[in-house]
Design a protein around this motif. Structure first.
Motif, PDB file in Angstrom:
ATOM      1  N   SER A 138      82.305 -13.347 -12.288  1.00 32.99           N
ATOM      2  CA  SER A 138      82.229 -14.645 -12.966  1.00 32.99           C
ATOM      3  C   SER A 138      82.952 -14.654 -14.316  1.00 32.99           C
ATOM      4  CB  SER A 138      80.767 -15.066 -13.146  1.00 32.99           C
ATOM      5  OG  SER A 138      80.027 -14.063 -13.821  1.00 32.99           O
ATOM      6  N   LYS A 139      82.774 -13.628 -15.122  1.00 36.11           N
ATOM      7  CA  LYS A 139      83.417 -13.584 -16.441  1.00 36.11           C
ATOM      8  C   LYS A 139      84.934 -13.590 -16.315  1.00 36.11           C
ATOM      9  CE  LYS A 139      83.884 -10.676 -20.566  1.00 36.11           C
ATOM     10  NZ  LYS A 139      83.468  -9.394 -21.210  1.00 36.11           N
ATOM     11  N   GLU A 140      85.461 -12.732 -15.438  1.00 37.49           N
ATOM     12  CA  GLU A 140      86.907 -12.648 -15.264  1.00 37.49           C
ATOM     13  C   GLU A 140      87.453 -13.894 -14.565  1.00 37.49           C
ATOM     14  OE1 GLU A 140      85.550  -8.852 -16.488  1.00 37.49           O
ATOM     15  OE2 GLU A 140      84.834 -10.087 -14.831  1.00 37.49           O
ATOM     16  N   ARG A 141      86.650 -14.490 -13.690  1.00 39.60           N
ATOM     17  CA  ARG A 141      87.062 -15.727 -13.033  1.00 39.60           C
ATOM     18  C   ARG A 141      87.263 -16.836 -14.067  1.00 39.60           C
ATOM     19  NH1 ARG A 141      89.348 -18.134  -8.481  1.00 39.60           N
ATOM     20  NH2 ARG A 141      88.624 -20.293  -8.366  1.00 39.60           N
ATOM     21  N   VAL A 142      86.353 -16.939 -15.032  1.00 40.75           N
ATOM     22  CA  VAL A 142      86.485 -17.937 -16.089  1.00 40.75           C
ATOM     23  C   VAL A 142      87.738 -17.655 -16.921  1.00 40.75           C
ATOM     24  CG1 VAL A 142      85.454 -18.851 -18.201  1.00 40.75           C
ATOM     25  CG2 VAL A 142      84.025 -18.431 -16.202  1.00 40.75           C
ATOM     26  N   TRP A 160      95.052 -15.234 -23.469  1.00 41.94           N
ATOM     27  CA  TRP A 160      96.450 -15.448 -23.092  1.00 41.94           C
ATOM     28  C   TRP A 160      97.391 -14.435 -23.736  1.00 41.94           C
ATOM     29  CZ3 TRP A 160      99.338 -18.081 -19.714  1.00 41.94           C
ATOM     30  CH2 TRP A 160     100.695 -18.264 -19.986  1.00 41.94           C
ATOM     31  N   ASN A 161      97.200 -14.162 -25.016  1.00 48.54           N
ATOM     32  CA  ASN A 161      98.123 -13.286 -25.739  1.00 48.54           C
ATOM     33  C   ASN A 161      98.089 -11.842 -25.247  1.00 48.54           C
ATOM     34  OD1 ASN A 161      98.971 -15.453 -27.275  1.00 48.54           O
ATOM     35  ND2 ASN A 161      97.702 -14.957 -29.050  1.00 48.54           N
ATOM     36  N   LYS A 162      97.037 -11.476 -24.521  1.00 48.09           N
ATOM     37  CA  LYS A 162      96.943 -10.117 -23.986  1.00 48.09           C
ATOM     38  C   LYS A 162      97.728  -9.955 -22.687  1.00 48.09           C
ATOM     39  CE  LYS A 162      92.361  -9.015 -25.914  1.00 48.09           C
ATOM     40  NZ  LYS A 162      90.951  -8.671 -25.586  1.00 48.09           N
ATOM     41  N   LEU A 163      98.106 -11.057 -22.063  1.00 52.46           N
ATOM     42  CA  LEU A 163      98.812 -10.980 -20.792  1.00 52.46           C
ATOM     43  C   LEU A 163     100.255 -10.527 -21.005  1.00 52.46           C
ATOM     44  CD1 LEU A 163      97.606 -14.286 -19.059  1.00 52.46           C
ATOM     45  CD2 LEU A 163      96.820 -11.960 -18.586  1.00 52.46           C
ATOM     46  N   PRO A 164     100.804  -9.757 -20.061  1.00 48.87           N
ATOM     47  CA  PRO A 164     102.206  -9.334 -20.173  1.00 48.87           C
ATOM     48  C   PRO A 164     103.159 -10.523 -20.118  1.00 48.87           C
ATOM     49  CG  PRO A 164     101.015  -8.052 -18.507  1.00 48.87           C
ATOM     50  CD  PRO A 164     100.131  -9.198 -18.883  1.00 48.87           C
ATOM     51  N   SER A 165     104.290 -10.408 -20.782  1.00 50.50           N
ATOM     52  CA  SER A 165     105.264 -11.495 -20.832  1.00 50.50           C
ATOM     53  C   SER A 165     105.734 -11.903 -19.445  1.00 50.50           C
ATOM     54  CB  SER A 165     106.465 -11.079 -21.691  1.00 50.50           C
ATOM     55  OG  SER A 165     106.082 -10.833 -23.020  1.00 50.50           O
ATOM     56  N   GLU A 166     105.932 -10.903 -18.563  1.00 51.57           N
ATOM     57  CA  GLU A 166     106.434 -11.215 -17.221  1.00 51.57           C
ATOM     58  C   GLU A 166     105.420 -12.002 -16.406  1.00 51.57           C
ATOM     59  OE1 GLU A 166     105.136  -6.799 -17.269  1.00 51.57           O
ATOM     60  OE2 GLU A 166     106.194  -8.218 -18.566  1.00 51.57           O
ATOM     61  N   THR A 177     101.728 -18.074  -8.039  1.00 49.52           N
ATOM     62  CA  THR A 177     102.196 -16.731  -8.389  1.00 49.52           C
ATOM     63  C   THR A 177     101.480 -16.237  -9.635  1.00 49.52           C
ATOM     64  OG1 THR A 177     104.382 -17.160  -7.440  1.00 49.52           O
ATOM     65  CG2 THR A 177     104.207 -15.337  -9.001  1.00 49.52           C
ATOM     66  N   PHE A 178     101.301 -17.124 -10.609  1.00 52.07           N
ATOM     67  CA  PHE A 178     100.592 -16.754 -11.836  1.00 52.07           C
ATOM     68  C   PHE A 178      99.158 -16.345 -11.523  1.00 52.07           C
ATOM     69  CE2 PHE A 178      97.846 -17.839 -15.431  1.00 52.07           C
ATOM     70  CZ  PHE A 178      98.434 -17.085 -16.432  1.00 52.07           C
ATOM     71  N   LYS A 179      98.463 -17.140 -10.684  1.00 53.63           N
ATOM     72  CA  LYS A 179      97.086 -16.812 -10.302  1.00 53.63           C
ATOM     73  C   LYS A 179      97.023 -15.438  -9.630  1.00 53.63           C
ATOM     74  CE  LYS A 179      95.301 -21.509  -9.594  1.00 53.63           C
ATOM     75  NZ  LYS A 179      94.797 -22.471  -8.569  1.00 53.63           N
ATOM     76  N   HIS A 180      97.944 -15.202  -8.712  1.00 52.28           N
ATOM     77  CA  HIS A 180      97.972 -13.923  -7.990  1.00 52.28           C
ATOM     78  C   HIS A 180      98.186 -12.754  -8.957  1.00 52.28           C
ATOM     79  CE1 HIS A 180      98.825 -11.039  -4.801  1.00 52.28           C
ATOM     80  NE2 HIS A 180      99.925 -10.710  -5.441  1.00 52.28           N
ATOM     81  N   ILE A 187      95.902  -8.129 -12.453  1.00 53.48           N
ATOM     82  CA  ILE A 187      95.672  -7.534 -13.771  1.00 53.48           C
ATOM     83  C   ILE A 187      94.175  -7.361 -14.026  1.00 53.48           C
ATOM     84  CG2 ILE A 187      95.832  -7.978 -16.257  1.00 53.48           C
ATOM     85  CD1 ILE A 187      98.532  -9.343 -15.681  1.00 53.48           C
ATOM     86  N   PHE A 188      93.386  -8.397 -13.722  1.00 51.88           N
ATOM     87  CA  PHE A 188      91.942  -8.325 -13.943  1.00 51.88           C
ATOM     88  C   PHE A 188      91.307  -7.259 -13.041  1.00 51.88           C
ATOM     89  CE2 PHE A 188      92.293 -12.830 -15.571  1.00 51.88           C
ATOM     90  CZ  PHE A 188      91.914 -12.520 -16.872  1.00 51.88           C
ATOM     91  N   PHE A 189      91.739  -7.180 -11.794  1.00 54.13           N
ATOM     92  CA  PHE A 189      91.188  -6.171 -10.894  1.00 54.13           C
ATOM     93  C   PHE A 189      91.528  -4.756 -11.370  1.00 54.13           C
ATOM     94  CE2 PHE A 189      90.624  -9.102  -7.074  1.00 54.13           C
ATOM     95  CZ  PHE A 189      89.254  -8.928  -7.051  1.00 54.13           C
ATOM     96  N   LYS A 190      92.728  -4.580 -11.866  1.00 52.78           N
ATOM     97  CA  LYS A 190      93.132  -3.263 -12.374  1.00 52.78           C
ATOM     98  C   LYS A 190      92.265  -2.857 -13.556  1.00 52.78           C
ATOM     99  CE  LYS A 190      97.176  -0.717 -14.100  1.00 52.78           C
ATOM    100  NZ  LYS A 190      98.626  -0.818 -14.444  1.00 52.78           N
TER     101      LYS A 190
END
Length: 212
Positions: A100-104, A166-172, A181-184, A189-192
């Motif tokens: 739930s936390k990562e889904r949000v 958002w700022n923690k996400l990789p640029s690519e 594609t963004f959702k996938h 990233i969250f699963f990793k």
């Protein structure tokens, strides 16, 4: 929203989820895995997602735990597991759901992705503010200004949480060609990160057991 309103929203969500899950349990003998998952996605998941960025960050630990417990019940139902079966990253990956936390956090990230693509509602321009792009460097592109918030309540607002996620996400990842594609990519990233945290916990427990 006030704490009373937040509590009421979370309680309503939990009530709707539990009632629908009870209904599905009564029909489980007629449903295989694919149908159970399809029905949970159609009848239950939308209640977790609806306006989640407004109410979920403001939940106390007790309510957050209840929300996650209800999601764990859904996963046990879909996978045909017992009531006490452990739900870890493997089970979440199998059903392709984030906790739930990562889904949000993913939902918030998607809203910001749409903001940068100019396909989000107009009100988002009042919430998010891109950083100065004049430097035109790789690290400065597609970043959001993180406002100063000195109170705990202020740090639960979308204008603070959104840029922090958002700022923690990789640029690519931020420059994905489509929303799907963004959702996938964000889910990967969250699963990793979840898998790393779970492995760290197991290593910590192993060290405690072997050194005690």
């Amino acid at each position: 929203a006030s704490s009373t309103t937040i509590y009421a929203m979370a309680t309503k969500v939990l009530g709707l989820i539990n009632s629908r899950l009870k209904f599905l349990y009564r029909k489980q003998s007629f449903l295989d895995y694919s149908l159970r998952r399809l029905l949970c996605n159609a009848l239950i998941q939308p209640h977790y997602d609806y306006a989640c960025s407004a109410w979920y960050p403001n939940l106390n630990k007790r309510l957050s735990k209840k929300i996650q417990t209800s999601q764990n019940k859904c996963i046990r139902y879909c996978l045909g597991l017992g009531n006490r079966a452990h739900i870890g990253v493997k089970e979440f990956e199998k059903i392709n759901w984030l906790p739930s936390k990562e889904r949000v956090q993913q939902c918030i990230s998607v809203s910001i992705y749409k903001f940068f693509k100019n396909i989000s509602p107009a009100y988002t321009s009042e919430i998010y503010q891109p950083t100065d792009q004049t430097r035109n460097t790789r690290s400065s592109k597609h970043r959001l200004h993180l406002p100063y918030r000195n109170s705990n309540q202020g740090q639960k607002g979308l204008s603070f949480i959104g840029p922090k996620i958002w700022n923690k996400l990789p640029s690519e990842t931020k420059t994905a060609g489509s929303v799907n594609t963004f959702k996938h990519n964000t889910k990967k990233i969250f699963f990793k990160d979840l898998k790393r945290k779970e492995d760290d916990i197991y290593i910590y427990i192993y060290i405690l057991l072997t050194t005690s």
